[in-house]
Design an enzyme around this catalytic site. Structure first.
Site, short mmCIF file in Angstrom:
data_model
loop_
_atom_site.label_atom_id
_atom_site.label_comp_id
_atom_site.label_asym_id
_atom_site.label_seq_id
_atom_site.Cartn_x
_atom_site.Cartn_y
_atom_site.Cartn_z
CG ASP A 1 -0.31 -0.61 2.46
OD1 ASP A 1 0.86 -0.29 2.74
OD2 ASP A 1 -0.97 -1.41 3.13
CG ASP B 1 -9.51 -2.15 12.30
OD1 ASP B 1 -8.55 -2.79 11.81
OD2 ASP B 1 -9.91 -1.06 11.83
CG HIS C 1 -6.64 -2.78 8.99
ND1 HIS C 1 -6.78 -1.91 10.04
CD2 HIS C 1 -5.36 -2.63 8.56
CE1 HIS C 1 -5.66 -1.26 10.24
NE2 HIS C 1 -4.77 -1.68 9.35
CD GLU D 1 -9.00 1.08 7.86
OE1 GLU D 1 -8.96 0.14 8.67
OE2 GLU D 1 -8.41 2.16 8.05
#
Length: 260
Positions: free
Chosen positions: A67, A136, A138, A143
């Site tokens: 990314d 979380d 990801h 996300e």
């Protein structure tokens, strides 16, 4: 999915580096997928050590980063192009021209994302993808709520992810709101996935990844469907796993010839 519980991040890095080393011994022109963040750093440290001290040869390898931030200049110290260069490519024998990062400054981001997918495919696909894990759940910057079939694309970061990454910037206001990230489907195409997670803050995400239902609310849980995923976690990150003792038993009884 194989779950390996180790003592600490350094041991996790050594184990992941051994998987990379074994791959390069079999396939010198292997294609690696590179993650950023804190989790892969011990792996990159160990690959650098092996390159310097043991002659580990990455000269024929190719690498693709997961990314990049949108709109961040390429030489910004927090850009993932800079991080990958600083932590990986400048420390091993890989040809810098064979290390690729999504272009967060492209005039046509949609076309650039499609071109990145094409480049991965043209290279033969990812042989070994390194991943971290968000608190979380990801993976990459996919996300919660991300499509589990997604390809490389633009994503908006949650405020929690921006706060988590603010430590790499002077202030939260400097953290970009958008990124280009390989999609979940792109990650799932990798032949082997090695995910590293450490610390108690990741314990619930690790539980969701390994033992929870497959859901877009914990994107990493999709790796339960991957044919060859290795999850390497330290004791703190493993603390919420219901079957942690079983995972230890399985790994302790594994024959050496199987590798990761």
């Amino acid at each position: 999915m194989e779950v390996v519980v180790v003592k600490d991040a350094r041991e996790a890095g050594r184990l992941a580096a051994s998987a990379v080393t074994a791959l390069l011994a079999r396939t010198p022109d292997a294609v690696l997928g590179l993650a950023t963040g804190s989790s892969p750093l011990p792996l990159y440290d160990e690959l650098a050590r092996r390159s310097t001290e043991e002659g580990l040869d990455l000269s024929r390898a190719t690498a693709f980063a997961l990314d990049e931030y949108v709109g961040l200049r390429r030489d910004h110290p927090a850009s993932y192009r800079s991080v990958i260069r600083r932590e990986f490519s400048e420390r091993v024998t890989i040809d810098p021209a064979r290390v690729h990062t999504p272009d967060g400054l492209a005039g046509d981001l949609v076309a650039s994302c499609a071109a990145y997918e094409d480049a991965i495919r043209d290279a033969g696909g990812i042989d070994l993808q390194i991943l971290g894990l968000g608190a979380d759940g990801h993976i990459g910057f996919n996300e919660p709520g991300s499509s589990l079939a997604s390809r490389t694309r633009i994503k908006t970061l949650t405020e929690q992810t921006r706060r988590d990454n603010a430590r790499f910037f002077s202030s939260l206001s400097e953290v970009p709101h958008h990124v280009v990230t390989q999609g979940v489907g792109t990650i799932m195409d990798a032949r082997h996935v090695v995910l590293l997670a450490g610390g108690a803050a990741k314990a619930q995400a690790v539980h969701g990844l390994v033992e929870g239902p497959v859901t877009a609310m914990c994107v990493g849980s999709v790796l339960q469907f991957h044919p060859h995923t290795t999850v390497i976690v330290d004791e703190a990150a493993a603390s919420a796993l219901l079957l942690a003792d079983y995972y230890r038993q399985v790994y302790d009884g594994k024959p050496d010839w199987q590798g990761l």
